[in-house]
Enzyme design. Structure first.
Site, PDB file in Angstrom:
ATOM      1  N   GLY A  10       6.977 106.827 -16.235  1.00  0.00           N
ATOM      2  CA  GLY A  10       6.849 106.600 -17.680  1.00  0.00           C
ATOM      3  C   GLY A  10       7.317 105.204 -18.071  1.00  0.00           C
ATOM      4  O   GLY A  10       7.633 104.370 -17.219  1.00  0.00           O
ATOM      5  N   ASN A  32       5.553 114.626 -13.522  1.00  0.00           N
ATOM      6  CA  ASN A  32       4.356 115.482 -13.489  1.00  0.00           C
ATOM      7  C   ASN A  32       3.137 114.766 -14.076  1.00  0.00           C
ATOM      8  O   ASN A  32       2.084 115.387 -14.255  1.00  0.00           O
ATOM      9  CB  ASN A  32       4.610 116.809 -14.217  1.00  0.00           C
ATOM     10  N   PHE A  80      14.889 110.848 -17.190  1.00  0.00           N
ATOM     11  CA  PHE A  80      14.059 110.375 -18.307  1.00  0.00           C
ATOM     12  C   PHE A  80      13.017 111.407 -18.724  1.00  0.00           C
ATOM     13  O   PHE A  80      12.508 111.347 -19.836  1.00  0.00           O
ATOM     14  CB  PHE A  80      13.248 109.133 -17.884  1.00  0.00           C
ATOM     15  N   SER A 124      19.104 109.475 -27.542  1.00  0.00           N
ATOM     16  CA  SER A 124      18.440 108.645 -28.537  1.00  0.00           C
ATOM     17  C   SER A 124      19.343 108.441 -29.751  1.00  0.00           C
ATOM     18  O   SER A 124      20.143 109.316 -30.096  1.00  0.00           O
ATOM     19  CB  SER A 124      17.164 109.367 -28.968  1.00  0.00           C
ATOM     20  N   ALA A 125      19.152 107.315 -30.424  1.00  0.00           N
ATOM     21  CA  ALA A 125      19.895 107.034 -31.656  1.00  0.00           C
ATOM     22  C   ALA A 125      19.565 108.051 -32.737  1.00  0.00           C
ATOM     23  O   ALA A 125      20.282 108.146 -33.737  1.00  0.00           O
ATOM     24  CB  ALA A 125      19.545 105.635 -32.146  1.00  0.00           C
ATOM     25  N   THR A 126      18.513 108.825 -32.516  1.00  0.00           N
ATOM     26  CA  THR A 126      18.130 109.836 -33.511  1.00  0.00           C
ATOM     27  C   THR A 126      19.257 110.856 -33.746  1.00  0.00           C
ATOM     28  O   THR A 126      19.343 111.451 -34.818  1.00  0.00           O
ATOM     29  CB  THR A 126      16.804 110.516 -33.083  1.00  0.00           C
ATOM     30  N   TYR A 148      12.476 117.469 -31.534  1.00  0.00           N
ATOM     31  CA  TYR A 148      12.742 116.451 -30.506  1.00  0.00           C
ATOM     32  C   TYR A 148      14.205 116.010 -30.585  1.00  0.00           C
ATOM     33  O   TYR A 148      14.923 116.008 -29.576  1.00  0.00           O
ATOM     34  CB  TYR A 148      11.814 115.235 -30.700  1.00  0.00           C
ATOM     35  N   LYS A 152      17.663 116.452 -27.876  1.00  0.00           N
ATOM     36  CA  LYS A 152      18.563 115.400 -27.376  1.00  0.00           C
ATOM     37  C   LYS A 152      20.015 115.798 -27.655  1.00  0.00           C
ATOM     38  O   LYS A 152      20.890 115.689 -26.797  1.00  0.00           O
ATOM     39  CB  LYS A 152      18.249 114.049 -28.036  1.00  0.00           C
ATOM     40  N   TYR A 176      19.556 105.426 -26.760  1.00  0.00           N
ATOM     41  CA  TYR A 176      18.707 104.243 -26.891  1.00  0.00           C
ATOM     42  C   TYR A 176      18.393 103.984 -28.354  1.00  0.00           C
ATOM     43  O   TYR A 176      18.174 104.922 -29.120  1.00  0.00           O
ATOM     44  CB  TYR A 176      17.342 104.420 -26.215  1.00  0.00           C
ATOM     45  N   ASN A 197       3.093 106.279 -32.691  1.00  0.00           N
ATOM     46  CA  ASN A 197       4.094 106.565 -33.720  1.00  0.00           C
ATOM     47  C   ASN A 197       5.017 105.383 -33.926  1.00  0.00           C
ATOM     48  O   ASN A 197       5.627 105.242 -34.965  1.00  0.00           O
ATOM     49  CB  ASN A 197       4.987 107.729 -33.265  1.00  0.00           C
ATOM     50  N   ARG A 289       7.382 107.142 -45.103  1.00  0.00           N
ATOM     51  CA  ARG A 289       7.038 108.265 -44.221  1.00  0.00           C
ATOM     52  C   ARG A 289       8.210 109.245 -44.248  1.00  0.00           C
ATOM     53  O   ARG A 289       9.363 108.818 -44.097  1.00  0.00           O
ATOM     54  CB  ARG A 289       6.853 107.706 -42.812  1.00  0.00           C
TER      55      ARG A 289
HETATM   56  N1  LIG Z   1      10.645 105.250 -25.890  1.00  0.00           N
HETATM   57  C1  LIG Z   1      11.562 105.420 -26.825  1.00  0.00           C
HETATM   58  O1  LIG Z   1      11.483 104.813 -27.897  1.00  0.00           O
HETATM   59  C2  LIG Z   1      12.749 106.335 -26.589  1.00  0.00           C
HETATM   60  C3  LIG Z   1      13.853 106.271 -27.481  1.00  0.00           C
HETATM   61  C4  LIG Z   1      14.922 107.123 -27.253  1.00  0.00           C
HETATM   62  C5  LIG Z   1      14.930 108.005 -26.178  1.00  0.00           C
HETATM   63  N2  LIG Z   1      13.841 108.046 -25.345  1.00  0.00           N
HETATM   64  C6  LIG Z   1      13.854 108.997 -24.228  1.00  0.00           C
HETATM   65  O2  LIG Z   1      13.736 108.289 -23.013  1.00  0.00           O
HETATM   66  C7  LIG Z   1      13.018 109.066 -22.065  1.00  0.00           C
HETATM   67  C8  LIG Z   1      11.870 108.250 -21.517  1.00  0.00           C
HETATM   68  O3  LIG Z   1      11.055 107.816 -22.582  1.00  0.00           O
HETATM   69  P1  LIG Z   1       9.730 106.975 -22.348  1.00  0.00           P
HETATM   70  O4  LIG Z   1       9.478 106.194 -23.587  1.00  0.00           O
HETATM   71  O5  LIG Z   1       9.777 106.300 -21.060  1.00  0.00           O
HETATM   72  O6  LIG Z   1       8.665 108.172 -22.305  1.00  0.00           O
HETATM   73  P2  LIG Z   1       7.380 108.391 -21.368  1.00  0.00           P
HETATM   74  O7  LIG Z   1       6.597 109.502 -21.968  1.00  0.00           O
HETATM   75  O8  LIG Z   1       6.690 107.098 -21.138  1.00  0.00           O
HETATM   76  O9  LIG Z   1       8.053 108.861 -20.000  1.00  0.00           O
HETATM   77  C9  LIG Z   1       8.462 110.188 -19.780  1.00  0.00           C
HETATM   78  C10 LIG Z   1       7.907 110.598 -18.421  1.00  0.00           C
HETATM   79  O10 LIG Z   1       8.329 111.934 -18.140  1.00  0.00           O
HETATM   80  C11 LIG Z   1       7.235 112.640 -17.567  1.00  0.00           C
HETATM   81  N3  LIG Z   1       7.495 114.071 -17.812  1.00  0.00           N
HETATM   82  C12 LIG Z   1       7.550 114.726 -18.986  1.00  0.00           C
HETATM   83  N4  LIG Z   1       7.882 116.016 -18.788  1.00  0.00           N
HETATM   84  C13 LIG Z   1       8.050 116.174 -17.450  1.00  0.00           C
HETATM   85  C14 LIG Z   1       8.393 117.261 -16.607  1.00  0.00           C
HETATM   86  N5  LIG Z   1       8.636 118.486 -17.093  1.00  0.00           N
HETATM   87  N6  LIG Z   1       8.468 117.064 -15.252  1.00  0.00           N
HETATM   88  C15 LIG Z   1       8.222 115.843 -14.727  1.00  0.00           C
HETATM   89  N7  LIG Z   1       7.886 114.781 -15.473  1.00  0.00           N
HETATM   90  C16 LIG Z   1       7.802 114.935 -16.821  1.00  0.00           C
HETATM   91  C17 LIG Z   1       5.991 112.065 -18.216  1.00  0.00           C
HETATM   92  O11 LIG Z   1       4.829 112.225 -17.430  1.00  0.00           O
HETATM   93  C18 LIG Z   1       6.385 110.579 -18.360  1.00  0.00           C
HETATM   94  O12 LIG Z   1       5.989 109.848 -17.200  1.00  0.00           O
HETATM   95  C19 LIG Z   1      12.574 110.339 -22.792  1.00  0.00           C
HETATM   96  O13 LIG Z   1      13.502 111.359 -22.490  1.00  0.00           O
HETATM   97  C20 LIG Z   1      12.667 109.944 -24.251  1.00  0.00           C
HETATM   98  O14 LIG Z   1      12.903 111.042 -25.072  1.00  0.00           O
HETATM   99  C21 LIG Z   1      12.762 107.227 -25.520  1.00  0.00           C
END
Ligand SMILES: NC(=O)c1ccc[n+]([C@@H]2O[C@H](COP(=O)([O-])OP(=O)(O)OC[C@H]3O[C@@H](n4cnc5c(N)ncnc54)[C@H](O)[C@@H]3O)[C@@H](O)[C@H]2O)c1
Length: 331
Positions: A10, A32, A80, A124-126, A148, A152, A176, A197, A289
């Site tokens: 990801g 996955n 992640f 997350s900062a959320t 969501y 967290k 984050y 989003n 929003r």
């Molecule tokens: N991007 C943001 O702005 C942000 C901010 C705060 C927190 N986060 C958290 O950071 C983490 C990573 O975020 P991201 O932006 O890289 O998201 P992303 O969707 O790009 O990456 C998440 C990855 O997890 C995989 N995945 C999901 N469910 C799975 C499962 N059950 N088994 C195996 N793989 C699975 C997806 O295929 C994807 O590759 C997440 O937990 C997200 O909630 C992201």
């Protein structure tokens, strides 16, 4: 160390794999591919010139997690994997709770059973809700407005309880702020699915001509120009923060904000993107929003002190790198 990176193909996970490999660690990815592509593994190898093991598995499936741990010896886990779209979580709460919570529970359980001490969690900062910025790790968390955010907050609680009950299990919870940008090679970055989003993928989609204009949600907040203020952080700074957090894990649970400590408004980010890339982005101000807060930025003192980490890339670099990835990436 040999590190299991769940969600490693990801957006944030792939950049963190690069930083881990560059710091001399080995990486095993479990993903996955529900929101990513397998070819990202090759891009990570190409950037780092290192090998990476990849397992296409679902980490919310207990049997698959057990098998993964019984076949590999890990020194740490960076978790992640999860679903992350706030709006979608309101429509699909069961998917969000089951994916995000079962994965955390089964991975923590496997760490205890197989003697893996280090666990880094993507929060997350959320979880700060509409507290007054700057957000500090010691603040009382406020209820989030969507499933969501609840996953967290609940995952943080689960991991804290597990670490309390097992002195051999130590956790670093990373909250984050707003990661944007991409690796400077342009080989990996954020591949948004559907209607974005988040602001940066929305801007790059307008720049690419996929959308006519950017809708700016509200210009009547009490901020410098009335638009929402966020703490944008370059994804490579965030990735490097994970390596520091993993390496510095000692005992118990520590929570760290990973942000820059600087707030940037929607219009400021838009202007920076235009200047950094010599483009013009048409926009229109529309209604606020629901659920958005006016201002969100981090107090980064704790991460700076304990992790010896500080974000070093600026907003122009974030805009330039995000656009480079978009122009190089093909569907
Ligand atoms: N991007 C943001 O702005 C942000 C901010 C705060 C927190 N986060 C958290 O950071 C983490 C990573 O975020 P991201 O932006 O890289 O998201 P992303 O969707 O790009 O990456 C998440 C990855 O997890 C995989 N995945 C999901 N469910 C799975 C499962 N059950 N088994 C195996 N793989 C699975 C997806 O295929 C994807 O590759 C997440 O937990 C997200 O909630 C992201």
């Amino acid at each position: 160390m040999n590190i299991l990176v769940t969600g490693g193909t990801g957006y944030i996970g792939s950049h963190t794999c690069v930083s881990l490999l560059e710091a001399g660690h080995s990486v095993v990815i479990a993903d996955n591919l529900s929101n990513s592509r397998k070819e990202t593994v090759n891009k990570i190898k190409e950037i780092t010139n290192r090998d990476v093991l990849f397992h296409e598995i679902d980490v919310s499936n207990k049997d698959q997690v057990k098998k993964l741990f019984s076949n590999n010896k890990f020194d740490g886990v960076i978790h992640f994997a999860g679903y992350k779209a706030v709006g979608e979580s309101l429509d699909l709460p069961i998917s969000y709770y089951s994916n995000n919570l079962f994965s955390t529970i089964f991975l923590a359980e496997a760490c205890i059973n197989y003697g893996v001490r280090r666990f880094v969690f993507s929060s997350s900062a959320t979880v700060y809700g509409d507290n007054q910025a700057p957000f500090k790790e010691t603040m009382k968390l406020l209820p989030t407005t969507n499933p969501y955010g609840s996953t967290k907050e609940m995952s943080e609680r689960i991991l804290t309880d597990v670490a309390k009950a097992n002195s051999s299990f130590s956790v670093s919870i990373l909250r984050y702020f707003n990661p944007i940008g991409a690796h400077q090679s342009g080989l990996i970055g954020e591949i948004p699915k559907g209607h974005p989003n988040n602001l940066m993928p929305y801007i790059t989609n307008v720049a690419k001509g996929k959308f006519d204009k950017l809708f700016v949600f509200g210009n009547d907040y009490s901020t410098l120009d009335g638009t929402g203020v966020r703490d944008y952080i370059h994804v490579m700074d965030l990735a490097e923060g994970h390596v520091k957090a993993l390496e510095s894990i000692d005992s118990g649970v520590e929570v760290f904000n990973l942000g820059t400590g600087q707030g940037t408004s929607v219009l400021q980010l838009l202007k920076a993107f235009e200047q950094a890339n010599g483009l013009e982005i048409p926009y229109e101000i529309v209604e606020r929003r629901p659920g958005d807060i006016a201002t969100c930025f981090a107090d980064t003192t704790k991460a700076e002190k304990h992790l010896c980490w500080k974000a070093k890339r600026g907003i122009f670099e974030m805009c330039r790198d995000a656009w480079r990835f978009e122009t190089q990436y093909t569907d």
